[in-house]
Design an enzyme around this catalytic site. Sequence first.
Site, PDB file in Angstrom:
ATOM      1  N   ARG A   1       1.155  13.939  13.510  1.00 54.98           N
ATOM      2  CA  ARG A   1       1.426  13.747  12.079  1.00 54.98           C
ATOM      3  C   ARG A   1       1.603  15.085  11.330  1.00 54.98           C
ATOM      4  NH1 ARG A   1      -0.272   8.621  10.747  1.00 54.98           N
ATOM      5  NH2 ARG A   1       1.300   8.689   9.104  1.00 54.98           N
TER       6      ARG A   1
ATOM      7  N   CYS B   1      -4.044  11.923  13.703  1.00 58.81           N
ATOM      8  CA  CYS B   1      -4.777  10.656  13.622  1.00 58.81           C
ATOM      9  C   CYS B   1      -4.533   9.938  14.946  1.00 58.81           C
ATOM     10  CB  CYS B   1      -4.296   9.827  12.443  1.00 58.81           C
ATOM     11  SG  CYS B   1      -2.640   9.183  12.680  1.00 58.81           S
TER      12      CYS B   1
ATOM     13  N   ARG C   1      -8.244  -0.635   5.272  1.00 62.73           N
ATOM     14  CA  ARG C   1      -7.450   0.408   4.622  1.00 62.73           C
ATOM     15  C   ARG C   1      -6.162  -0.155   4.065  1.00 62.73           C
ATOM     16  NH1 ARG C   1      -6.096   5.519   7.950  1.00 62.73           N
ATOM     17  NH2 ARG C   1      -5.000   5.762   5.972  1.00 62.73           N
TER      18      ARG C   1
ATOM     19  N   LYS D   1       0.848  -1.204   0.000  1.00 64.68           N
ATOM     20  CA  LYS D   1       0.000   0.000   0.000  1.00 64.68           C
ATOM     21  C   LYS D   1       0.882   1.253   0.000  1.00 64.68           C
ATOM     22  CE  LYS D   1      -1.549   1.467   4.103  1.00 64.68           C
ATOM     23  NZ  LYS D   1      -1.223   2.874   4.461  1.00 64.68           N
ATOM     24  N   ASN D   2       1.929   1.257   0.844  1.00 58.83           N
ATOM     25  CA  ASN D   2       2.725   2.474   1.005  1.00 58.83           C
ATOM     26  C   ASN D   2       3.724   2.718  -0.116  1.00 58.83           C
ATOM     27  OD1 ASN D   2       1.250   2.958   3.263  1.00 58.83           O
ATOM     28  ND2 ASN D   2       2.855   2.408   4.717  1.00 58.83           N
TER      29      ASN D   2
ATOM     30  N   ASP E   1       5.435   0.094  12.026  1.00 59.07           N
ATOM     31  CA  ASP E   1       4.178  -0.504  11.555  1.00 59.07           C
ATOM     32  C   ASP E   1       4.051  -1.969  11.950  1.00 59.07           C
ATOM     33  OD1 ASP E   1       3.970   1.346   8.406  1.00 59.07           O
ATOM     34  OD2 ASP E   1       3.613   1.902  10.488  1.00 59.07           O
TER      35      ASP E   1
HETATM   36  C1  EPZ Z   1       4.731   6.707   6.531  1.00 58.46           C
HETATM   37  O1  EPZ Z   1       3.978   7.714   7.166  1.00 58.46           O
HETATM   38  C2  EPZ Z   1       3.792   5.525   6.399  1.00 58.46           C
HETATM   39  N1  EPZ Z   1       2.642   5.896   5.570  1.00 58.46           N
HETATM   40  C3  EPZ Z   1       3.337   5.086   7.785  1.00 58.46           C
HETATM   41  O2  EPZ Z   1       2.543   3.928   7.626  1.00 58.46           O
HETATM   42  C4  EPZ Z   1       4.574   4.723   8.616  1.00 58.46           C
HETATM   43  O3  EPZ Z   1       4.157   4.377   9.915  1.00 58.46           O
HETATM   44  C5  EPZ Z   1       5.535   5.924   8.676  1.00 58.46           C
HETATM   45  O4  EPZ Z   1       5.868   6.344   7.329  1.00 58.46           O
HETATM   46  C6  EPZ Z   1       6.829   5.589   9.408  1.00 58.46           C
HETATM   47  O5  EPZ Z   1       7.437   4.507   8.787  1.00 58.46           O
HETATM   48  C7  EPZ Z   1       2.795   5.953   4.226  1.00 58.46           C
HETATM   49  O6  EPZ Z   1       3.863   5.706   3.676  1.00 58.46           O
HETATM   50  C8  EPZ Z   1       1.570   6.315   3.438  1.00 58.46           C
HETATM   51  P1  EPZ Z   1       6.780  10.013   8.618  1.00 58.46           P
HETATM   52  P2  EPZ Z   1       4.525   9.238   7.192  1.00 58.46           P
HETATM   53  O7  EPZ Z   1       6.624  11.305   7.895  1.00 58.46           O
HETATM   54  O8  EPZ Z   1       5.362   9.496   6.026  1.00 58.46           O
HETATM   55  C9  EPZ Z   1       7.528  13.262  11.921  1.00 58.46           C
HETATM   56  C10 EPZ Z   1       0.648   2.594   7.888  1.00 58.46           C
HETATM   57  O9  EPZ Z   1       0.282   1.973   8.887  1.00 58.46           O
HETATM   58  N2  EPZ Z   1       7.281  14.256  10.857  1.00 58.46           N
HETATM   59  O10 EPZ Z   1       7.884   9.090   8.230  1.00 58.46           O
HETATM   60  O11 EPZ Z   1       3.361  10.132   7.449  1.00 58.46           O
HETATM   61  C11 EPZ Z   1       6.269  12.487  12.291  1.00 58.46           C
HETATM   62  O12 EPZ Z   1       5.530  13.201  13.268  1.00 58.46           O
HETATM   63  C12 EPZ Z   1       1.164   4.016   8.028  1.00 58.46           C
HETATM   64  O13 EPZ Z   1       0.669   2.123   6.715  1.00 58.46           O
HETATM   65  C13 EPZ Z   1       7.463  15.599  11.146  1.00 58.46           C
HETATM   66  O14 EPZ Z   1       7.795  15.978  12.267  1.00 58.46           O
HETATM   67  O15 EPZ Z   1       5.431   9.204   8.493  1.00 58.46           O
HETATM   68  C14 EPZ Z   1       6.824  11.195  12.834  1.00 58.46           C
HETATM   69  O16 EPZ Z   1       7.169  11.381  14.192  1.00 58.46           O
HETATM   70  C15 EPZ Z   1       0.957   4.531   9.435  1.00 58.46           C
HETATM   71  N3  EPZ Z   1       7.240  16.513  10.161  1.00 58.46           N
HETATM   72  C16 EPZ Z   1       8.109  10.976  12.026  1.00 58.46           C
HETATM   73  O17 EPZ Z   1       8.410  12.246  11.414  1.00 58.46           O
HETATM   74  C17 EPZ Z   1       6.874  16.146   8.876  1.00 58.46           C
HETATM   75  O18 EPZ Z   1       6.713  17.024   8.016  1.00 58.46           O
HETATM   76  C18 EPZ Z   1       7.973   9.947  10.934  1.00 58.46           C
HETATM   77  O19 EPZ Z   1       6.836  10.303  10.169  1.00 58.46           O
HETATM   78  C19 EPZ Z   1       6.706  14.770   8.610  1.00 58.46           C
HETATM   79  C20 EPZ Z   1       6.922  13.836   9.609  1.00 58.46           C
END
Ligand code: EPZ
Length: 430
Positions: A125, A120, A407, A22-23, A315
């Site tokens: 996020r 969420c 999802r 999915k991702n 995850d």
């Molecule tokens: C991706 O989310 C995945 N989703 C998530 O999978 C996964 O848990 C996550 O990466 C971590 O591996 C998709 O790829 C669609 P991040 P993402 O930006 O990109 C902080 C699932 O279950 N952050 O890597 O949204 C954030 O708060 C989902 O399939 C900022 O501070 O996660 C977090 O603490 C859930 N500012 C950390 O970075 C930003 O602008 C990692 O978040 C962006 C992120």
Amino acid sequence: MDKFLITGGRPLHGRVVTSGAKNAALPALTAALLTDERVVLHNIPRVRDISTLRSLLEDLGVDSSVTHEAHGNCIEIETRQLLNPVAPYELVKQMRASILVLGPLVARFGHARVSLPGGCAIGVRPVNLHLKGLEKLGATISFDHGYVDARANGLHGADFYFDTISVTGTENLMMAATLADGVTVLENAAREPEVQDLADLLNKMGANIEGAGTHKICIRGVSRLHGAEHSIIPDRIEAGTFLTAAAITGGELAVELCNPAHLTAVIAKLEGVGVQVVRDAGNGTSGGHTLTVKAGGKLRALDVTTQEYPGFPTDMQAQYMTLMTQAEGSSVITETIFENRFMHALELARMGADITMNGRRAVVRGKTQLSGAKIQASDLRASASLVLAGLAAEGETLIDRVYHIDRGYERIEEKLTRVGAKITRVSESD
Ligand code: EPZ
């Protein structure tokens, strides 16, 4: 809302086939916005997030068609023009990954209005790094009525350092940089396989990206991208979830069409707790790589700390916590990526688990006999962990709000039933 009714205590046996990731599929679909030519994507998983993103693309005026293939769906996309550059709140609130249209829309059309995704169940996020990076590439960012508005008269190359590693942040900026004038270097970039798969697709479309999969990605902008055909990588989290399901039920399960190289940390943990994991490259009934779990012995408690790839994936944390309730001894689970990703622990405790939480750390004391109960899913991976708990529990478990699991898992109840689980979907209308 659909529910799952599970009768536990049945070891899983047989073969299950992994769907496309999915991702990886989500950014691949938004990458098609970068060209006016046809992009053909295979091995797309039949999950709700994909349907949600297709609705969003249609809202933008993008034509897409779906054909059912032997394994997954094929989605063909052509973005000849844009009706409007707006990703509405109604769709974005369903799926945060909608933010992935931002980079491509600004890069190709010079304008995007995307509803701020909001938080969420697992955390705030934020998307600040996505926006700071786009500004560095020359976009003007403003906010109004809960939307982020990004405009640019052409983007230019820039160096950008992620002070927090972000998967979709890396993907958004990598896509935007493909059409920027000049060279962009992303430092402290995410190394996830899904980032690498996106770079592979973009390079097939004529982009010039080097270093995907490392913390330093270099993108040399080009004037335009062309169409391409690409097959999405297997879903490492789905595969890891099934490996863990076999471990917790003490069964023997072959997980086909997965990529063991994407599961190194998960395999190491399962072997560490006392589960045998056999790698059979390419001998599965469906080709590709197969991982076979042989469980049934005692499980040993083992600590885990979630980390960015190639570390143990956040995850998989919820699924691992459920497994640790069945292990002898105490294990410490530390969640370093998201600030509120222990929602499943509360439901597991209602089933008899002994879990103490303190901030980003949870201590699981096992082995406890889980007993079936009425429980509620809260987010995608938490609901997967509750399914695992139901498979291991004595008696019946009824899980509400399984739309969370739909999802990201393709008809999980059908896949589990085929390998011996007693799980049925109870629809509202039933
Ligand atoms: C991706 O989310 C995945 N989703 C998530 O999978 C996964 O848990 C996550 O990466 C971590 O591996 C998709 O790829 C669609 P991040 P993402 O930006 O990109 C902080 C699932 O279950 N952050 O890597 O949204 C954030 O708060 C989902 O399939 C900022 O501070 O996660 C977090 O603490 C859930 N500012 C950390 O970075 C930003 O602008 C990692 O978040 C962006 C992120």
